[in-house]
Design a protein around this motif. Structure first.
Motif, short mmCIF file in Angstrom:
data_model
loop_
_atom_site.label_atom_id
_atom_site.label_comp_id
_atom_site.label_asym_id
_atom_site.label_seq_id
_atom_site.Cartn_x
_atom_site.Cartn_y
_atom_site.Cartn_z
N ASP A 177 0.84 -1.19 0.00
CA ASP A 177 0.00 0.00 0.00
C ASP A 177 0.88 1.24 0.00
OD1 ASP A 177 0.86 -0.74 2.54
OD2 ASP A 177 -1.16 -1.16 3.25
N MET A 178 0.28 2.41 -0.33
CA MET A 178 1.06 3.62 -0.54
C MET A 178 0.60 4.82 0.29
SD MET A 178 0.94 3.49 -4.70
CE MET A 178 1.80 5.05 -4.90
N ASP A 179 -0.65 4.87 0.67
CA ASP A 179 -1.23 6.10 1.20
C ASP A 179 -0.95 6.32 2.68
OD1 ASP A 179 -2.84 3.83 1.52
OD2 ASP A 179 -4.67 5.00 1.75
N ALA A 180 -1.08 7.57 3.09
CA ALA A 180 -0.91 7.96 4.48
C ALA A 180 -2.26 8.39 5.06
CB ALA A 180 0.09 9.12 4.59
N LEU A 181 -2.29 8.57 6.37
CA LEU A 181 -3.48 9.04 7.06
C LEU A 181 -3.47 10.56 7.19
CD1 LEU A 181 -3.38 6.29 9.78
CD2 LEU A 181 -5.32 6.63 8.25
N TRP A 182 -4.64 11.14 7.42
CA TRP A 182 -4.78 12.58 7.64
C TRP A 182 -5.01 12.79 9.14
CZ3 TRP A 182 -3.51 16.63 4.89
CH2 TRP A 182 -4.05 17.88 5.17
N HIS B 243 2.87 2.28 5.94
CA HIS B 243 2.91 2.09 4.49
C HIS B 243 4.24 2.54 3.89
CE1 HIS B 243 -1.80 2.15 4.22
NE2 HIS B 243 -1.33 1.32 5.15
N ASP B 244 4.91 3.49 4.56
CA ASP B 244 6.25 3.88 4.12
C ASP B 244 7.21 2.69 4.24
OD1 ASP B 244 5.93 3.95 6.86
OD2 ASP B 244 6.96 5.85 7.15
N GLY B 245 7.05 1.93 5.32
CA GLY B 245 7.86 0.72 5.50
C GLY B 245 7.51 -0.37 4.51
N HIS B 246 6.21 -0.51 4.23
CA HIS B 246 5.78 -1.54 3.27
C HIS B 246 6.33 -1.26 1.88
CE1 HIS B 246 1.98 -1.89 6.02
NE2 HIS B 246 3.08 -2.31 6.61
N MET B 247 6.29 0.02 1.45
CA MET B 247 6.87 0.36 0.15
C MET B 247 8.37 0.13 0.12
SD MET B 247 4.83 3.79 -1.13
CE MET B 247 4.82 4.67 0.45
N THR B 248 9.01 0.41 1.23
CA THR B 248 10.46 0.16 1.31
C THR B 248 10.76 -1.32 1.17
OG1 THR B 248 10.70 2.07 2.78
CG2 THR B 248 12.51 0.48 2.76
N VAL B 249 9.95 -2.18 1.82
CA VAL B 249 10.10 -3.62 1.65
C VAL B 249 9.93 -4.01 0.19
CG1 VAL B 249 9.03 -5.85 2.16
CG2 VAL B 249 9.46 -4.23 4.02
N ALA B 250 8.92 -3.45 -0.46
CA ALA B 250 8.65 -3.78 -1.87
C ALA B 250 9.83 -3.41 -2.76
CB ALA B 250 7.38 -3.09 -2.34
N ARG C 135 4.94 -10.08 -10.34
CA ARG C 135 4.38 -8.74 -10.41
C ARG C 135 4.39 -8.08 -9.03
NH1 ARG C 135 -0.75 -7.73 -14.05
NH2 ARG C 135 1.00 -7.77 -15.53
N ILE C 136 4.87 -6.84 -8.96
CA ILE C 136 4.87 -6.07 -7.73
C ILE C 136 3.84 -4.95 -7.88
CG2 ILE C 136 6.24 -4.81 -6.04
CD1 ILE C 136 7.17 -7.68 -6.50
N LEU C 137 2.88 -4.90 -6.96
CA LEU C 137 1.78 -3.96 -7.03
C LEU C 137 1.95 -2.86 -5.98
CD1 LEU C 137 0.72 -6.94 -7.81
CD2 LEU C 137 -1.55 -6.01 -7.41
N PHE C 138 1.91 -1.60 -6.41
CA PHE C 138 1.93 -0.46 -5.50
C PHE C 138 0.52 0.13 -5.52
CE2 PHE C 138 6.27 -1.13 -6.79
CZ PHE C 138 7.03 -0.87 -5.65
N GLN C 139 -0.26 -0.22 -4.51
CA GLN C 139 -1.69 0.08 -4.49
C GLN C 139 -2.02 1.35 -3.71
OE1 GLN C 139 -4.52 -2.84 -2.59
NE2 GLN C 139 -5.25 -0.90 -1.74
N PRO C 140 -2.79 2.25 -4.30
CA PRO C 140 -3.23 3.45 -3.57
C PRO C 140 -4.46 3.16 -2.70
CG PRO C 140 -4.10 3.49 -5.80
CD PRO C 140 -3.24 2.24 -5.69
N ALA C 141 -4.83 4.15 -1.91
CA ALA C 141 -6.13 4.22 -1.22
C ALA C 141 -6.49 3.00 -0.38
CB ALA C 141 -7.24 4.48 -2.25
N GLU C 142 -5.50 2.41 0.30
CA GLU C 142 -5.82 1.31 1.22
C GLU C 142 -6.64 1.81 2.39
OE1 GLU C 142 -5.88 -1.27 4.52
OE2 GLU C 142 -4.71 0.60 4.55
N GLY D 156 1.19 -10.22 0.76
CA GLY D 156 1.22 -8.88 1.31
C GLY D 156 2.07 -8.86 2.57
N ALA D 157 2.21 -7.69 3.17
CA ALA D 157 2.98 -7.56 4.41
C ALA D 157 2.46 -6.38 5.20
CB ALA D 157 4.47 -7.39 4.12
N HIS D 158 2.56 -6.48 6.53
CA HIS D 158 2.15 -5.36 7.38
C HIS D 158 2.95 -5.39 8.67
CE1 HIS D 158 -0.22 -2.16 9.01
NE2 HIS D 158 -1.09 -2.20 8.01
#
Length: 383
Positions: A75-80, A95-102, A121-128, A151-153
């Motif tokens: 996943d890619m998005d952050a919280l507000w 999600h910053d860590g998940h993208m780094t893992v990817a 295939r590596i998927l970078f998904q928005p709007a989780e 996936g990973a979390h």
């Protein structure tokens, strides 16, 4: 097959500036524009051809030859959130860590690319965080060719000891209902001439408490917002709006909650002579962990981190958009890596932190799992 040439330390050195950039530049759901651009640039510099979309953020990239049958999603998005008195985007869910893992997975797979028996295939998904990104990727056909998806979390300390890794995360299901109650306004002295939407809302709340679920199942449904009436206290309110949050550990239990909610709405509408309109604003499916995918990931954890660091599966009441892939594509074999990296104080806390030193190991585990799964799909194709 040798997993990698990069040492864990070398990988960590490459991933550190990546994590720092992603952490310092958070973007909320459907606004991950600069994040997408950064990832595209990184992948092109690595000699890959990332695929983007005309009408939304996010991307995917394939490594290896042929049609991909195995994938990893991040996943890619952050919280507000309010930080030091100001609302801003904030990576408090990892999600910053998940993208780094990817990206670590991509660096490792690039070294293996000449010997891979197929494509990954590596998927970078928005709007989780809005529970909308997985649905969008499904509609785009991004996972149509895949047999396995991992996936990973990152996990909080209360769920997973630091330095350990779980081969499955059993997230629960969630639904958010929003709706409006339409009654009839009247003078406070003549309540019989009106249809009081506050009374109808109270009856709806009481009805939700009477939706019976087996005590063996974990579930809850409750009203979380209600707005009705104006500034005048002598008017019977004719309109009200509400929000309802529903949670269940399984999709079947969520179906039962949903059916109970619909019956309650029908009963209150009839009893109080009001109309109630509602929508499902978000639906997060519960985990449907595949045994084969879980076995592959467990094998990868043991081979990379040792059996002593392979933790039991994690059951958590939280939700994850990842599980919509299997919900919509039942043939897809999925599981998520639980990354024990000392998340404190907890996920979604505005000051959430975790130990980044475990990200390279997470990347190695996922890479190993992807290769093992790819080898399995290739063996299946030759039978």
């Amino acid at each position: 097959m040798e997993l990698r040439k990069l040492t864990n330390q070398q990988l960590a050195e490459q991933l550190q500036p990546i994590f720092e950039h992603l952490h310092k530049n958070p973007e909320i759901s459907w606004n991950e524009v600069e994040t997408t651009a950064y990832l595209v640039d990184f992948l092109r510099q690595a000699g890959l051809e990332p695929q983007t979309f005309n009408d939304m953020t996010g991307l995917y990239v394939d490594i290896g030859k042929g049609t991909p049958t195995v994938g990893f999603r991040t996943d890619m998005d952050a919280l507000w959130q309010k930080i030091d008195g100001t609302f801003q985007a904030n990576h408090s869910c990892g999600h910053d860590g998940h993208m780094t893992v990817a990206l670590g997975v991509i660096l490792l797979l690039k070294e293996l690319e000449p010997t891979l028996p197929g494509a990954i295939r590596i998927l970078f998904q928005p709007a989780e965080e809005k529970a909308q990104g997985a649905k969008a990727f499904v509609e785009q056909g991004v996972v149509d060719s895949l047999q396995f998806l991992f996936g990973a979390h990152v996990r909080p300390l209360m769920e997973l000891k630091e330095g350990t890794y779980a081969p499955a995360l059993h997230h629960g299901a969630a639904k958010l209902f929003t709706g409006e109650i339409h009654g009839v306004e009247a003078h406070g002295a003549r309540p019989e001439q009106g249809a009081n939407t506050i009374e109808a809302a109270a009856a709806l709340i009481d009805g939700l408490k009477r939706i019976w679920i087996s005590p063996a199942e974990s579930a809850s449904i409750k009203m979380t917002q209600i707005q009705a009436g104006g500034t005048s206290t002598n008017i019977i309110p004719g309109n009200a709006s509400f929000s309802i949050d529903a949670r269940a550990q399984t999709n079947e239990t969520m179906d039962a909650l949903t059916a109970g909610f619909k019956k309650t709405v029908d009963a209150v509408s009839t009893l109080y002579d009001v109309s109630i309109d509602y929508n499902v604003d978000a639906h997060i499916a519960a985990a449907q962990v595949d045994d084969t995918a879980k076995s592959i990931l467990k094998q990868a954890i043991i081979q990379v981190a040792g059996e002593e660091n392979c933790a039991p599966e994690v059951i958590t009441p939280g939700g994850e958009d990842f599980h919509f892939y299997t919900y919509s594509k039942p043939q897809l074999q999925t599981t998520m890596l639980g990354l024990g990296c000392g998340v404190t104080p907890g996920l979604h806390h505005p000051e959430m932190t975790f130990n980044q030193t475990y990200l390279p190991t997470g990347a190695e585990i996922i890479t190993k799992a992807l290769v093992l799964a790819l080898q399995q799909t290739e063996r299946s194709d030759t039978k």
